[in-house]
Design an enzyme around this catalytic site. Structure first.
Site, mmCIF file in Angstrom:
data_model
loop_
_atom_site.group_PDB
_atom_site.id
_atom_site.type_symbol
_atom_site.label_atom_id
_atom_site.label_comp_id
_atom_site.label_asym_id
_atom_site.label_seq_id
_atom_site.Cartn_x
_atom_site.Cartn_y
_atom_site.Cartn_z
ATOM 1 N N THR A 16 -5.849 -11.562 3.781
ATOM 2 C CA THR A 16 -6.968 -10.884 3.123
ATOM 3 C C THR A 16 -8.133 -11.848 2.873
ATOM 4 O OG1 THR A 16 -6.031 -11.355 0.957
ATOM 5 C CG2 THR A 16 -5.430 -9.241 1.963
ATOM 6 N N GLN A 54 1.908 -6.090 -3.277
ATOM 7 C CA GLN A 54 2.387 -6.276 -1.901
ATOM 8 C C GLN A 54 3.668 -5.446 -1.682
ATOM 9 O OE1 GLN A 54 1.276 -9.482 -3.646
ATOM 10 N NE2 GLN A 54 -0.609 -8.628 -2.836
ATOM 11 N N ASP A 96 0.806 -1.224 0.000
ATOM 12 C CA ASP A 96 0.000 0.000 0.000
ATOM 13 C C ASP A 96 0.840 1.275 0.000
ATOM 14 O OD1 ASP A 96 -2.304 -1.578 0.108
ATOM 15 O OD2 ASP A 96 -2.275 -1.616 2.299
ATOM 16 N N THR A 139 -9.631 -4.780 1.783
ATOM 17 C CA THR A 139 -10.488 -5.276 2.877
ATOM 18 C C THR A 139 -11.130 -4.163 3.701
ATOM 19 O OG1 THR A 139 -8.551 -5.386 4.304
ATOM 20 C CG2 THR A 139 -9.145 -7.415 3.141
ATOM 21 N N ARG A 163 -9.832 -2.587 6.007
ATOM 22 C CA ARG A 163 -9.313 -2.560 7.383
ATOM 23 C C ARG A 163 -8.486 -1.295 7.625
ATOM 24 N NH1 ARG A 163 -6.127 -8.148 7.650
ATOM 25 N NH2 ARG A 163 -5.720 -7.584 5.495
ATOM 26 N N LYS A 208 1.874 2.175 -5.003
ATOM 27 C CA LYS A 208 2.434 1.609 -6.244
ATOM 28 C C LYS A 208 1.520 1.901 -7.429
ATOM 29 C CE LYS A 208 2.389 -2.463 -4.343
ATOM 30 N NZ LYS A 208 2.068 -2.092 -2.959
ATOM 31 N N ARG A 210 -5.355 0.769 8.505
ATOM 32 C CA ARG A 210 -3.928 0.457 8.416
ATOM 33 C C ARG A 210 -3.230 0.955 9.679
ATOM 34 N NH1 ARG A 210 -3.706 2.792 2.363
ATOM 35 N NH2 ARG A 210 -4.573 1.003 1.272
ATOM 36 N N GLY A 221 -4.532 -4.303 -3.747
ATOM 37 C CA GLY A 221 -5.536 -3.285 -4.057
ATOM 38 C C GLY A 221 -4.785 -2.036 -4.451
ATOM 39 N N HIS A 222 -4.849 -1.679 -5.710
ATOM 40 C CA HIS A 222 -4.093 -0.529 -6.215
ATOM 41 C C HIS A 222 -5.066 0.571 -6.641
ATOM 42 C CE1 HIS A 222 -0.570 -3.438 -7.275
ATOM 43 N NE2 HIS A 222 -0.849 -3.401 -5.995
HETATM 44 P P1 GDP Z 1 -0.740 0.342 -3.526
HETATM 45 O O1 GDP Z 1 -1.341 -0.932 -3.037
HETATM 46 O O2 GDP Z 1 0.721 0.411 -3.256
HETATM 47 O O3 GDP Z 1 -1.069 0.628 -4.952
HETATM 48 O O4 GDP Z 1 -1.398 1.490 -2.649
HETATM 49 P P2 GDP Z 1 -2.972 1.676 -2.326
HETATM 50 O O5 GDP Z 1 -3.648 2.156 -3.539
HETATM 51 O O6 GDP Z 1 -3.504 0.459 -1.659
HETATM 52 O O7 GDP Z 1 -2.893 2.786 -1.190
HETATM 53 C C1 GDP Z 1 -2.325 4.025 -1.413
HETATM 54 C C2 GDP Z 1 -3.399 5.108 -1.193
HETATM 55 O O8 GDP Z 1 -2.774 6.371 -1.126
HETATM 56 C C3 GDP Z 1 -4.391 5.210 -2.322
HETATM 57 O O9 GDP Z 1 -5.639 5.580 -1.782
HETATM 58 C C4 GDP Z 1 -3.838 6.324 -3.206
HETATM 59 O O10 GDP Z 1 -4.836 7.006 -3.941
HETATM 60 C C5 GDP Z 1 -3.243 7.228 -2.165
HETATM 61 N N1 GDP Z 1 -2.055 7.985 -2.590
HETATM 62 C C6 GDP Z 1 -1.040 7.599 -3.410
HETATM 63 N N2 GDP Z 1 -0.096 8.558 -3.448
HETATM 64 C C7 GDP Z 1 -0.506 9.565 -2.647
HETATM 65 C C8 GDP Z 1 0.051 10.813 -2.255
HETATM 66 O O11 GDP Z 1 1.154 11.199 -2.638
HETATM 67 N N3 GDP Z 1 -0.687 11.575 -1.387
HETATM 68 C C9 GDP Z 1 -1.889 11.179 -0.916
HETATM 69 N N4 GDP Z 1 -2.533 11.981 -0.072
HETATM 70 N N5 GDP Z 1 -2.442 10.008 -1.263
HETATM 71 C C10 GDP Z 1 -1.762 9.203 -2.112
HETATM 72 P P1 IMO Z 2 -0.907 -4.153 -2.240
HETATM 73 O O1 IMO Z 2 -0.496 -4.666 -3.592
HETATM 74 C C1 IMO Z 2 -0.953 -4.561 2.084
HETATM 75 C C2 IMO Z 2 -0.966 -8.623 3.706
HETATM 76 C C3 IMO Z 2 -2.221 -9.031 4.454
HETATM 77 C C4 IMO Z 2 -1.606 -9.961 5.488
HETATM 78 C C5 IMO Z 2 -0.527 -10.679 4.698
HETATM 79 C C6 IMO Z 2 -0.932 -12.034 4.160
HETATM 80 O O2 IMO Z 2 -2.209 -3.441 -2.241
HETATM 81 O O3 IMO Z 2 0.199 -3.377 -1.614
HETATM 82 P P2 IMO Z 2 -2.507 -12.770 2.123
HETATM 83 O O4 IMO Z 2 -3.967 -12.542 1.896
HETATM 84 O O5 IMO Z 2 -1.618 -12.248 1.066
HETATM 85 O O6 IMO Z 2 -2.196 -14.190 2.473
HETATM 86 O O7 IMO Z 2 -2.188 -11.930 3.486
HETATM 87 O O8 IMO Z 2 -0.194 -9.834 3.621
HETATM 88 N N1 IMO Z 2 -1.170 -8.139 2.314
HETATM 89 C C7 IMO Z 2 -1.125 -6.848 1.969
HETATM 90 N N2 IMO Z 2 -0.963 -5.746 2.741
HETATM 91 N N3 IMO Z 2 -1.050 -4.452 0.740
HETATM 92 C C8 IMO Z 2 -1.175 -5.553 -0.039
HETATM 93 O O9 IMO Z 2 -1.165 -5.479 -1.384
HETATM 94 C C9 IMO Z 2 -1.260 -6.820 0.576
HETATM 95 N N4 IMO Z 2 -1.394 -8.078 0.120
HETATM 96 C C10 IMO Z 2 -1.325 -8.872 1.198
HETATM 97 O O10 IMO Z 2 -2.841 -7.924 5.032
HETATM 98 O O11 IMO Z 2 -0.979 -9.209 6.488
HETATM 99 MG MG MG Z 3 -2.905 -1.570 -1.809
#
Ligand code: GDP
Ligand code: IMO
Ligand code: MG
Length: 425
Positions: free
Chosen positions: A127, A221, A13, A298, A300, A16, A302, A40-41
């Site tokens: 998850t 991840q 998270d 999920t 949840r 990416k 963070r 989840g991106h």
């Molecule tokens: P990923 O799993 O690494 O792709 O990250 P996620 O999408 O799960 O979580 C990152 C969250 O931060 C998302 O809601 C993005 O829209 C948000 N985000 C990404 N870059 C920035 C930033 O520079 N500033 C802020 N405020 N939010 C950001």
């Molecule tokens: P992105 O790509 C954050 C975490 C779960 C749990 C552990 C194992 O959005 O960054 P799993 O369901 O993979 O067996 O769970 O890994 N986890 C993540 N945490 N971002 C993710 O993906 C994750 N994918 C798995 O929360 O702790």
């Molecule tokens: Mg994510």
């Protein structure tokens, strides 16, 4: 550079999706190399928000998108995602799924839940998407791949697995088994809909690499969730580190030019497991609220904490990072004093390398350096020079401690809220 990996450098998270989307404008091919819909991106373009779990974030542009052999695919989720994008006006004609990718079945999802329940207070906090059980079948060499799902032997393979899982869930968990016919019918339907996307993606990928096309490898991840290098056993079941690109896509290490680690300006984690810089006070809550730190997959909350350079230096080393993309710098605006963890103290001794042993990690007390914060809102800043002095110093400090440069700084979730100091792709 032509072939670039974007890898999560903390516990996932990191943003990416946003960084990949930003770079994908120039990419001719975007490839997901590991994991499944545990990811989840989030990508924000103008007023539109896209939440993607399996399909590479590059789908929002016109390049080719591959989901490669190292991933695990829940066909129902994938079809829903295709549908979701279609409703938002995004076509997926350029999507291809590798025939070697393993398929997630209902018994994997149920086993994920049952195993977590059985672990009780020692649960991993997965998850519950069936990721671990699916990879377990893969390594046990009984998994069913996309090519198997499309083959006449599918029925026989599935029957064998359903029978085995039924014996397992009845004996170990004392619950009812699965209905083979129901699963078979549903998956035959998915196979029919997905067959047009299924190919050997390693062939066009190799071709693209040889032709020096711009290829972007999309990490899911993060390094600390890696099965081998993460905080085992509180990890996922695949290899998100950059090495996972080679095993996951079928190309060799000589094809890779750049590895960009995405890091938040602080640290977060979902699920259980050690997290040395975690904050349990108002500051942790402030970061969670301002940064909207709630899971994309999920929902949840963070867990939040200060930037930890021990884990990022570890990520630099284990991924061979050539640069960092720093995200969410805007979330720290308004904090008087910001802390950066430079090392850990274990039983009075200073440790600068990330420990392998989970018990050692639990004993780690972060050693902080304090730096002054900045008051200004930076969400509209487009040039590095225009950031407040202390924000610039913070970025430069992270660069210095981690030993790699930071060519990209994100100051908001939108595509446009990205500061580029140097073009890396
Ligand atoms: P990923 O799993 O690494 O792709 O990250 P996620 O999408 O799960 O979580 C990152 C969250 O931060 C998302 O809601 C993005 O829209 C948000 N985000 C990404 N870059 C920035 C930033 O520079 N500033 C802020 N405020 N939010 C950001
Ligand atoms: P992105 O790509 C954050 C975490 C779960 C749990 C552990 C194992 O959005 O960054 P799993 O369901 O993979 O067996 O769970 O890994 N986890 C993540 N945490 N971002 C993710 O993906 C994750 N994918 C798995 O929360 O702790
Ligand atoms: Mg994510």
């Amino acid at each position: 550079m032509s072939r670039l990996i974007v890898v999560g450098s903390q516990w996932g998270d990191e943003g990416k999706g946003k960084i990949i989307d930003f770079l994908a404008e120039q990419a001719e091919v975007v490839v997901r190399y590991s994991g499944g819909n545990n990811a989840g991106h989030t990508v924000v373009v103008g007023e539109n928000e896209y939440k993607l779990h399996l399909i590479p974030s590059g789908i929002l542009y016109n390049g080719e998108c591959f989901i490669s052999a190292g991933t695990v695919i829940d066909p129902e989720v994938l079809l829903n995602e295709i549908d979701y994008l279609d409703k938002k006006g995004i076509k997926v004609d350029n999507l291809r799924i590798d025939q070697r990718a393993h398929v997630i079945f209902p018994y994997h999802k149920r086993l994920d839940v049952l195993a977590e329940e059985k672990r009780g207070k020692n649960n991993i906090g997965t998850t519950k998407r069936g990721i671990g059980p699916c990879y377990k079948d893969k390594t046990e060499r009984i998994g069913i791949r996309m090519c198997d799902m499309l083959s006449p032997t599918f029925k026989e393979k599935l029957k064998r697995n359903v029978d085995a899982k039924n014996k397992l869930v009845r004996a170990v968990y004392d619950v009812d088994g699965f209905d083979f016919e129901e699963i078979y019918e549903a998956y035959m339907g998915y196979a029919k809909k997905l067959s047009k996307y299924v190919i050997d993606t390693s062939i066009p990928l190799y071709d693209a690499c040889i032709k020096e096309k711009k290829v972007l490898f999309e990490g899911a991840q993060g390094t600390l969730l890696d099965l081998d290098f993460g905080t085992y056993p509180f990890v996922t079941s695949s290899n998100p580190v950059s090495g996972g690109v080679c095993t996951g896509t079928g190309i060799g290490p000589t094809m890779i030019d750049e590895v960009v680690g995405v890091v938040k300006a602080y640290t977060t984690r979902v699920g259980k497991g050690p997290f040395p810089t975690e904050l349990f006070d108002d500051m942790g809550e402030r970061i969670r609220q301002v940064g909207h730190e709630f899971g994309t997959t999920t929902g949840r909350s963070r867990r939040c904490g200060w930037f930890d350079s021990v884990i990022v230096r570890y990520a630099v080393r284990t991924n061979g990072l050539t640069s960092l993309a720093l995200t969410k710098l805007d979330v720290l605006s308004g904090i008087d004093t910001i802390k950066i963890c430079n090392g850990y103290k274990i039983n009075g001794e200073i440790v600068r390398d990330f420990p392998a042993n989970i018990e050692d990690l639990e004993l780690c007390e972060p050693v902080y350096e304090e730096v002054p914060g900045w008051k200004e809102d930076i969400t509209n800043v487009t040039k590095f020079e225009d950031l407040p002095e202390n924000a610039k110093k913070y970025v430069n400090k992270i660069e210095e401690i981690c030993g790699v440069h930071i060519p990209i700084v994100a100051v908001g979730p939108k595509r446009s809220q990205t500061i580029v100091r140097e073009n890396i792709f």
